[in-house]
Design an enzyme around this catalytic site. Structure first.
Site, PDB file in Angstrom:
ATOM      1  N   ASN A 274       0.847  -1.190   0.000  1.00 27.28           N
ATOM      2  CA  ASN A 274       0.000   0.000   0.000  1.00 27.28           C
ATOM      3  C   ASN A 274       0.893   1.255   0.000  1.00 27.28           C
ATOM      4  OD1 ASN A 274      -1.428   2.269   1.156  1.00 27.28           O
ATOM      5  ND2 ASN A 274      -3.077   0.866   1.670  1.00 27.28           N
TER       6      ASN A 274
ATOM      7  N   ASP B  39      -0.173   4.497   0.041  1.00 28.59           N
ATOM      8  CA  ASP B  39      -0.887   5.715   0.482  1.00 28.59           C
ATOM      9  C   ASP B  39       0.027   6.715   1.189  1.00 28.59           C
ATOM     10  OD1 ASP B  39      -3.185   4.475  -0.376  1.00 28.59           O
ATOM     11  OD2 ASP B  39      -4.044   4.161   1.617  1.00 28.59           O
ATOM     12  N   HIS B  40       0.909   6.179   2.058  1.00 29.59           N
ATOM     13  CA  HIS B  40       1.641   7.119   2.922  1.00 29.59           C
ATOM     14  C   HIS B  40       2.859   7.736   2.256  1.00 29.59           C
ATOM     15  CE1 HIS B  40      -1.341   6.604   5.794  1.00 29.59           C
ATOM     16  NE2 HIS B  40      -1.149   5.297   5.885  1.00 29.59           N
TER      17      HIS B  40
ATOM     18  N   ARG C 199       4.045  18.722   1.977  1.00 33.84           N
ATOM     19  CA  ARG C 199       4.750  19.893   1.452  1.00 33.84           C
ATOM     20  C   ARG C 199       4.172  20.388   0.132  1.00 33.84           C
ATOM     21  NH1 ARG C 199       9.989  21.568   3.042  1.00 33.84           N
ATOM     22  NH2 ARG C 199       9.868  21.624   5.295  1.00 33.84           N
TER      23      ARG C 199
ATOM     24  N   HIS D 109      -5.603   3.724  -1.687  1.00 23.14           N
ATOM     25  CA  HIS D 109      -6.938   4.104  -1.220  1.00 23.14           C
ATOM     26  C   HIS D 109      -7.194   5.554  -1.621  1.00 23.14           C
ATOM     27  CE1 HIS D 109      -9.804   4.416   2.545  1.00 23.14           C
ATOM     28  NE2 HIS D 109     -10.397   4.737   1.418  1.00 23.14           N
TER      29      HIS D 109
ATOM     30  N   ARG E 143      -9.293   8.300  -0.966  1.00 20.19           N
ATOM     31  CA  ARG E 143     -10.314   8.693   0.012  1.00 20.19           C
ATOM     32  C   ARG E 143     -11.131   9.848  -0.527  1.00 20.19           C
ATOM     33  NH1 ARG E 143      -9.062   6.604   5.455  1.00 20.19           N
ATOM     34  NH2 ARG E 143     -10.773   7.917   6.110  1.00 20.19           N
TER      35      ARG E 143
ATOM     36  N   ARG F 233      -6.927  12.926   1.029  1.00 14.04           N
ATOM     37  CA  ARG F 233      -5.880  13.368   1.964  1.00 14.04           C
ATOM     38  C   ARG F 233      -4.514  12.786   1.622  1.00 14.04           C
ATOM     39  NH1 ARG F 233      -7.643  10.196   7.408  1.00 14.04           N
ATOM     40  NH2 ARG F 233      -9.628  11.173   6.925  1.00 14.04           N
ATOM     41  N   HIS F 234      -4.478  11.637   0.936  1.00 12.44           N
ATOM     42  CA  HIS F 234      -3.169  11.141   0.494  1.00 12.44           C
ATOM     43  C   HIS F 234      -3.187  10.867  -1.012  1.00 12.44           C
ATOM     44  CE1 HIS F 234      -5.199   7.423   1.612  1.00 12.44           C
ATOM     45  NE2 HIS F 234      -4.958   7.558   2.902  1.00 12.44           N
TER      46      HIS F 234
ATOM     47  N   GLU G 180      -8.622   0.613  -3.191  1.00  9.54           N
ATOM     48  CA  GLU G 180      -9.465   0.679  -1.994  1.00  9.54           C
ATOM     49  C   GLU G 180     -10.411   1.853  -2.132  1.00  9.54           C
ATOM     50  OE1 GLU G 180      -7.431   0.925   1.700  1.00  9.54           O
ATOM     51  OE2 GLU G 180      -6.317  -0.898   1.328  1.00  9.54           O
TER      52      GLU G 180
ATOM     53  N   THR H 107      -7.305   6.623  10.131  1.00  6.15           N
ATOM     54  CA  THR H 107      -7.151   5.548   9.162  1.00  6.15           C
ATOM     55  C   THR H 107      -8.434   4.726   9.228  1.00  6.15           C
ATOM     56  OG1 THR H 107      -5.788   3.658   8.501  1.00  6.15           O
ATOM     57  CG2 THR H 107      -5.969   4.075  10.861  1.00  6.15           C
ATOM     58  N   THR H 108      -8.546   3.706   8.364  1.00  4.11           N
ATOM     59  CA  THR H 108      -9.781   2.932   8.322  1.00  4.11           C
ATOM     60  C   THR H 108     -10.001   2.216   9.657  1.00  4.11           C
ATOM     61  OG1 THR H 108      -9.203   2.547   6.029  1.00  4.11           O
ATOM     62  CG2 THR H 108     -11.053   1.296   6.893  1.00  4.11           C
TER      63      THR H 108
ATOM     64  N   GLU I  87     -11.265  -9.284   2.889  1.00  6.95           N
ATOM     65  CA  GLU I  87      -9.995  -8.933   3.542  1.00  6.95           C
ATOM     66  C   GLU I  87     -10.297  -8.792   5.031  1.00  6.95           C
ATOM     67  OE1 GLU I  87      -7.326  -6.142   1.692  1.00  6.95           O
ATOM     68  OE2 GLU I  87      -6.705  -5.371   3.643  1.00  6.95           O
TER      69      GLU I  87
ATOM     70  N   HIS J  34      -4.021  -4.516   7.726  1.00  6.72           N
ATOM     71  CA  HIS J  34      -4.181  -3.340   8.583  1.00  6.72           C
ATOM     72  C   HIS J  34      -3.307  -3.447   9.831  1.00  6.72           C
ATOM     73  CE1 HIS J  34      -6.245   0.501   9.041  1.00  6.72           C
ATOM     74  NE2 HIS J  34      -5.848   0.359  10.293  1.00  6.72           N
ATOM     75  N   GLY J  35      -2.328  -2.572   9.893  1.00  3.81           N
ATOM     76  CA  GLY J  35      -1.480  -2.462  11.081  1.00  3.81           C
ATOM     77  C   GLY J  35      -0.376  -3.501  11.180  1.00  3.81           C
TER      78      GLY J  35
ATOM     79  N   GLY K  22       1.031  -1.421   4.379  1.00  2.00           N
ATOM     80  CA  GLY K  22       1.541  -0.131   3.932  1.00  2.00           C
ATOM     81  C   GLY K  22       2.364   0.602   4.959  1.00  2.00           C
ATOM     82  N   HIS K  23       1.710   1.050   6.037  1.00  3.03           N
ATOM     83  CA  HIS K  23       2.325   1.999   6.956  1.00  3.03           C
ATOM     84  C   HIS K  23       3.660   1.504   7.505  1.00  3.03           C
ATOM     85  CE1 HIS K  23       2.678   4.357  10.728  1.00  3.03           C
ATOM     86  NE2 HIS K  23       2.338   5.329   9.904  1.00  3.03           N
TER      87      HIS K  23
HETATM   88  N1  PXP Z   1      -6.101  -3.045   4.055  1.00  4.92           N
HETATM   89  C1  PXP Z   1      -7.024  -2.061   4.125  1.00  4.92           C
HETATM   90  C2  PXP Z   1      -8.403  -2.370   3.658  1.00  4.92           C
HETATM   91  C3  PXP Z   1      -6.705  -0.762   4.582  1.00  4.92           C
HETATM   92  O1  PXP Z   1      -7.650   0.188   4.640  1.00  4.92           O
HETATM   93  C4  PXP Z   1      -5.374  -0.503   4.949  1.00  4.92           C
HETATM   94  C5  PXP Z   1      -4.992   0.872   5.403  1.00  4.92           C
HETATM   95  O2  PXP Z   1      -5.100   1.746   4.343  1.00  4.92           O
HETATM   96  C6  PXP Z   1      -4.435  -1.543   4.845  1.00  4.92           C
HETATM   97  C7  PXP Z   1      -4.825  -2.806   4.415  1.00  4.92           C
HETATM   98  C8  PXP Z   1      -2.990  -1.337   5.173  1.00  4.92           C
HETATM   99  O3  PXP Z   1      -2.849  -0.987   6.509  1.00  4.92           O
HETATM  100  P1  PXP Z   1      -1.442  -0.485   7.024  1.00  4.92           P
HETATM  101  O4  PXP Z   1      -1.127   0.767   6.276  1.00  4.92           O
HETATM  102  O5  PXP Z   1      -1.688  -0.270   8.475  1.00  4.92           O
HETATM  103  O6  PXP Z   1      -0.459  -1.580   6.730  1.00  4.92           O
END
Ligand code: PXP
Length: 256
Positions: A11, A13-14, A22, A47, A49, A53-54, A74, A104-105, A155, A198-199, A220-221
């Site tokens: 992912n 996104d970040h 910036r 994702h 959104r 935002r990202h 997403e 976050t979600t 998921e 997620h996480g 992702g994160h």
């Molecule tokens: N899966 C879904 C559906 C999510 O919404 C996210 C966060 O955007 C992730 C996976 C990835 O989560 P993380 O960035 O915490 O790894």
């Protein structure tokens, strides 16, 4: 059951979060996606959104055009996002809940209460050849609801498990893993393809990767956080190694 290969979706996104802090164009999430693919990512997740935002519209367009791997888009189940998904026809669309004020979600999609709203969205994406996945809480009754809605993929939300790992709450870690395992088993038996995310971090991914029904993790994160220190390819290689170690341990356990 023996475990099938486990895909890693990265992912990005970040990368866009950092860019947007910036303004301007760097770092570029598409370049990050290319680096992720070169380092062994099986797919890219982004994702878009509602508040942008990202990830922005132009990022998804470029990811679709320029990345030679499946794109997992997403999205909230809104008319606007549905229009974008139907135009871009990514490999997959993962329907997620979205609240403006959340960081976050938070939590899975309410597919029991939201059935009437979700069914036509799932149907239209499916007709367009987009593989629909539902981001849901790991509960047996939710697997039944996903099956009834006709989505091919779920998921499983790993957020509560990951929080328990960070808190060092061993009892909660065990109960959350059991919840994930029951949902994965039941969903798989119903014919659903099982993903999770997620996480997840290198410290928490192993026991989740060990669930034999899992086919894909989306992360992702933690990858982007580690990339600051080690670079993205090294962060991806370390995550893959942790996934494979978890998977191997489970297989050895089954054989023993
Ligand atoms: N899966 C879904 C559906 C999510 O919404 C996210 C966060 O955007 C992730 C996976 C990835 O989560 P993380 O960035 O915490 O790894």
């Amino acid at each position: 059951m023996s475990a099938s290969p486990l895909r890693l979706g990265v992912n990005v996104d970040h990368v866009a979060t950092l860019r947007n802090a910036r303004g301007g164009t760097m770092p570029d999430p598409v370049r990050a996606a290319q680096a992720a693919v070169a380092a062994g990512a099986d797919g890219i997740t982004a994702h878009l959104r509602e508040d942008r935002r990202h990830i922005r519209d132009a990022d998804v367009e470029r990811l679709r055009r320029e990345i030679d791997r499946p794109l997992n888009f997403e999205m909230a189940a809104t008319e606007e996002m549905l229009g974008i998904a139907l135009r871009l026809t990514p490999h997959a669309a993962c329907l997620v809940p979205e609240k403006r004020e959340e960081r976050t979600t938070e939590g899975g999609l309410d597919i029991v209460g939201g059935r009437e709203h979700l069914a036509p969205v799932i149907g239209r994406l499916g007709e367009a050849g987009v593989r629909v996945s539902l981001f849901v809480e790991p509960e047996v009754h939710v697997m039944e609801a996903a099956r009834a809605l006709g989505a091919p993929v779920v998921e499983l939300h790993t957020g509560t498990y990951c929080e328990a790992v960070i808190a060092g709450d061993a009892a909660k870690v065990r109960s959350e893993l059991a919840r994930l395992s029951r949902a994965a088993e039941h969903g798989h038996a119903l014919g659903l393809e099982i993903h999770a995310g997620h996480g997840l971090t290198v410290d928490s991914v192993g026991p989740v990767a060990a669930l034999p029904q899992l086919r894909e993790l989306n992360i992702g994160h933690a990858l982007m956080a580690e990339a600051i220190f080690d670079g993205l390819p090294a962060a991806i290689r370390a995550m893959r190694a942790a996934m494979e170690a978890g998977r191997r341990q489970a297989q050895d356990g089954t054989r023993a």
